[in-house]
Design a protein around this motif. Structure first.
Motif, PDB file in Angstrom:
ATOM      1  N   GLN A   1     -13.815  14.786 -39.639  1.00  0.00           N
ATOM      2  CA  GLN A   1     -15.050  15.330 -40.236  1.00  0.00           C
ATOM      3  C   GLN A   1     -15.868  16.084 -39.185  1.00  0.00           C
ATOM      4  O   GLN A   1     -16.388  17.161 -39.450  1.00  0.00           O
ATOM      5  CB  GLN A   1     -15.873  14.185 -40.832  1.00  0.00           C
ATOM      6  CG  GLN A   1     -17.134  14.615 -41.540  1.00  0.00           C
ATOM      7  CD  GLN A   1     -16.869  15.231 -42.896  1.00  0.00           C
ATOM      8  OE1 GLN A   1     -15.957  14.828 -43.594  1.00  0.00           O
ATOM      9  NE2 GLN A   1     -17.660  16.210 -43.256  1.00  0.00           N
TER      10      GLN A   1
ATOM     11  N   LEU B   1      -8.122  10.970 -46.169  1.00  0.00           N
ATOM     12  CA  LEU B   1      -8.836  10.479 -47.354  1.00  0.00           C
ATOM     13  C   LEU B   1      -7.876   9.932 -48.397  1.00  0.00           C
ATOM     14  O   LEU B   1      -8.163   8.921 -49.038  1.00  0.00           O
ATOM     15  CB  LEU B   1      -9.669  11.605 -47.978  1.00  0.00           C
ATOM     16  CG  LEU B   1     -11.089  11.792 -47.453  1.00  0.00           C
ATOM     17  CD1 LEU B   1     -11.685  13.077 -47.990  1.00  0.00           C
ATOM     18  CD2 LEU B   1     -11.964  10.623 -47.836  1.00  0.00           C
ATOM     19  N   SER B   2      -6.728  10.597 -48.563  1.00  0.00           N
ATOM     20  CA  SER B   2      -5.749  10.116 -49.545  1.00  0.00           C
ATOM     21  C   SER B   2      -5.134   8.785 -49.106  1.00  0.00           C
ATOM     22  O   SER B   2      -4.912   7.903 -49.930  1.00  0.00           O
ATOM     23  CB  SER B   2      -4.662  11.164 -49.790  1.00  0.00           C
ATOM     24  OG  SER B   2      -3.940  11.409 -48.613  1.00  0.00           O
TER      25      SER B   2
ATOM     26  N   GLN C   1     -11.014   9.492 -39.763  1.00  0.00           N
ATOM     27  CA  GLN C   1     -11.752  10.327 -40.710  1.00  0.00           C
ATOM     28  C   GLN C   1     -13.009  10.901 -40.082  1.00  0.00           C
ATOM     29  O   GLN C   1     -13.334  12.067 -40.274  1.00  0.00           O
ATOM     30  CB  GLN C   1     -12.142   9.485 -41.924  1.00  0.00           C
ATOM     31  CG  GLN C   1     -11.545   9.963 -43.202  1.00  0.00           C
ATOM     32  CD  GLN C   1     -11.958   9.055 -44.328  1.00  0.00           C
ATOM     33  OE1 GLN C   1     -12.087   7.854 -44.185  1.00  0.00           O
ATOM     34  NE2 GLN C   1     -12.172   9.632 -45.464  1.00  0.00           N
TER      35      GLN C   1
ATOM     36  N   LEU D   1      -9.504  20.591 -42.458  1.00  0.00           N
ATOM     37  CA  LEU D   1      -9.750  20.149 -43.834  1.00  0.00           C
ATOM     38  C   LEU D   1      -8.524  19.439 -44.400  1.00  0.00           C
ATOM     39  O   LEU D   1      -8.643  18.398 -45.050  1.00  0.00           O
ATOM     40  CB  LEU D   1     -10.134  21.339 -44.712  1.00  0.00           C
ATOM     41  CG  LEU D   1     -10.546  21.035 -46.147  1.00  0.00           C
ATOM     42  CD1 LEU D   1     -11.807  20.187 -46.176  1.00  0.00           C
ATOM     43  CD2 LEU D   1     -10.774  22.323 -46.919  1.00  0.00           C
ATOM     44  N   LYS D   2      -7.325  19.972 -44.117  1.00  0.00           N
ATOM     45  CA  LYS D   2      -6.081  19.331 -44.554  1.00  0.00           C
ATOM     46  C   LYS D   2      -5.946  17.935 -43.953  1.00  0.00           C
ATOM     47  O   LYS D   2      -5.630  16.974 -44.654  1.00  0.00           O
ATOM     48  CB  LYS D   2      -4.867  20.172 -44.134  1.00  0.00           C
ATOM     49  CG  LYS D   2      -4.454  21.225 -45.121  1.00  0.00           C
ATOM     50  CD  LYS D   2      -3.188  21.896 -44.627  1.00  0.00           C
ATOM     51  CE  LYS D   2      -2.861  23.094 -45.473  1.00  0.00           C
ATOM     52  NZ  LYS D   2      -1.719  23.861 -44.932  1.00  0.00           N
TER      53      LYS D   2
ATOM     54  N   SER E   1      -7.783   6.231 -49.816  1.00  0.00           N
ATOM     55  CA  SER E   1      -7.840   5.968 -51.263  1.00  0.00           C
ATOM     56  C   SER E   1      -6.665   5.114 -51.716  1.00  0.00           C
ATOM     57  O   SER E   1      -6.822   4.244 -52.567  1.00  0.00           O
ATOM     58  CB  SER E   1      -7.842   7.279 -52.046  1.00  0.00           C
ATOM     59  OG  SER E   1      -8.963   8.033 -51.731  1.00  0.00           O
TER      60      SER E   1
ATOM     61  N   LEU F   1      -8.345  15.592 -45.626  1.00  0.00           N
ATOM     62  CA  LEU F   1      -7.934  15.227 -46.984  1.00  0.00           C
ATOM     63  C   LEU F   1      -6.738  14.284 -46.984  1.00  0.00           C
ATOM     64  O   LEU F   1      -6.652  13.389 -47.829  1.00  0.00           O
ATOM     65  CB  LEU F   1      -7.635  16.485 -47.805  1.00  0.00           C
ATOM     66  CG  LEU F   1      -8.863  17.320 -48.175  1.00  0.00           C
ATOM     67  CD1 LEU F   1      -8.453  18.597 -48.862  1.00  0.00           C
ATOM     68  CD2 LEU F   1      -9.815  16.531 -49.047  1.00  0.00           C
ATOM     69  N   TYR F   2      -5.809  14.463 -46.023  1.00  0.00           N
ATOM     70  CA  TYR F   2      -4.683  13.538 -45.925  1.00  0.00           C
ATOM     71  C   TYR F   2      -5.167  12.131 -45.558  1.00  0.00           C
ATOM     72  O   TYR F   2      -4.693  11.135 -46.113  1.00  0.00           O
ATOM     73  CB  TYR F   2      -3.649  14.019 -44.893  1.00  0.00           C
ATOM     74  CG  TYR F   2      -2.803  15.175 -45.361  1.00  0.00           C
ATOM     75  CD1 TYR F   2      -2.310  15.221 -46.665  1.00  0.00           C
ATOM     76  CD2 TYR F   2      -2.485  16.227 -44.511  1.00  0.00           C
ATOM     77  CE1 TYR F   2      -1.537  16.276 -47.106  1.00  0.00           C
ATOM     78  CE2 TYR F   2      -1.716  17.287 -44.944  1.00  0.00           C
ATOM     79  CZ  TYR F   2      -1.235  17.312 -46.240  1.00  0.00           C
ATOM     80  OH  TYR F   2      -0.479  18.364 -46.673  1.00  0.00           O
TER      81      TYR F   2
ATOM     82  N   THR G   1      -9.353  25.276 -42.128  1.00  0.00           N
ATOM     83  CA  THR G   1      -8.443  24.770 -43.159  1.00  0.00           C
ATOM     84  C   THR G   1      -7.522  23.686 -42.605  1.00  0.00           C
ATOM     85  O   THR G   1      -7.236  22.705 -43.293  1.00  0.00           O
ATOM     86  CB  THR G   1      -7.603  25.925 -43.750  1.00  0.00           C
ATOM     87  OG1 THR G   1      -8.476  26.951 -44.175  1.00  0.00           O
ATOM     88  CG2 THR G   1      -6.762  25.478 -44.916  1.00  0.00           C
TER      89      THR G   1
END
Length: 200
Positions: A101, A156-157, A97, A149-150, A160, A153-154, A146
């Motif tokens: 970032q 991050l998911s 991550q 960013l994808k 989570s 976010l993947y 982008t």
């Protein structure tokens, strides 16, 4: 405290930007300065929210383990070990991550640099008919941003998912151990254990 820190940092960065020489502006782009003000200052301002976790988290962990030990006995150690295992699985994800970032912020800086350059030199672009070339360049940088960013976010998911499934995993391991060790379980112990797993 967070709002005060944010306001102070905004003014410091703004004053510093006004004092930058032309030579310094070559090294520090406008995009970097905008990112400093929009992202980094925000993160530093949020630090005051999480500052007390330094002492609160160890106290919470010790108290919840004591509560678990009181109701489940030796199975509380298994719960603690499974939580440590889950935390260790988050380390590589956290590093990934951090990398994503960093790349995302770098691509944002580049896009902001091209965009601000195009806006500053709009007359020249219009005279030479280079609007579409610069627009393509901005879209290229945006697509690159982008992609990062994808990826962020993947990751991050995934992070989570591990975080939200942790109580279920810990409870399965702990109750499985209780059944193996023939530790008696009644509804009161189970409900109390679920609540403490959520806190842990």
């Amino acid at each position: 405290m967070g709002i005060n820190i944010r306001a102070a940092l905004f003014s410091i960065i703004y004053k510093k930007c006004l004092r930058l020489s032309s030579e310094s502006k070559q090294g520090h782009t406008c995009g970097e300065n905008i990112n400093l003000m929009s992202v980094d200052v925000e993160r530093i301002g949020l630090f005051s929210w999480y500052f007390h976790n330094i002492w609160a988290v160890p106290v919470q962990v010790v108290l919840t383990l004591l509560i678990l030990y009181k109701s489940l006995g030796l199975a509380s150690l298994i719960a603690f070990i499974s939580i440590i295992i889950l935390m260790l699985t988050n380390i590589p994800l956290g590093k990934l991550q951090e990398k994503f970032q960093e790349k995302l912020m770098d691509s944002k800086d580049r896009r902001m640099k091209v965009t601000s350059e195009a806006l500053r030199n709009m007359r020249i672009l219009k005279l030479q008919g280079w609007e579409m070339k610069f627009l393509d360049k901005i879209f290229e940088h945006r697509n690159f941003e982008t992609r990062w960013l994808k990826k962020l976010l993947y990751s991050l998911s995934m992070f989570s998912f591990i975080y939200l499934s942790a109580p279920m995993f810990v409870s399965m391991v702990t109750f499985g151990f209780c059944m193996l060790m023939r530790i008696p379980l009644d509804s009161g112990k189970i409900l109390a254990a679920f609540a403490t797993f959520e806190i842990l």
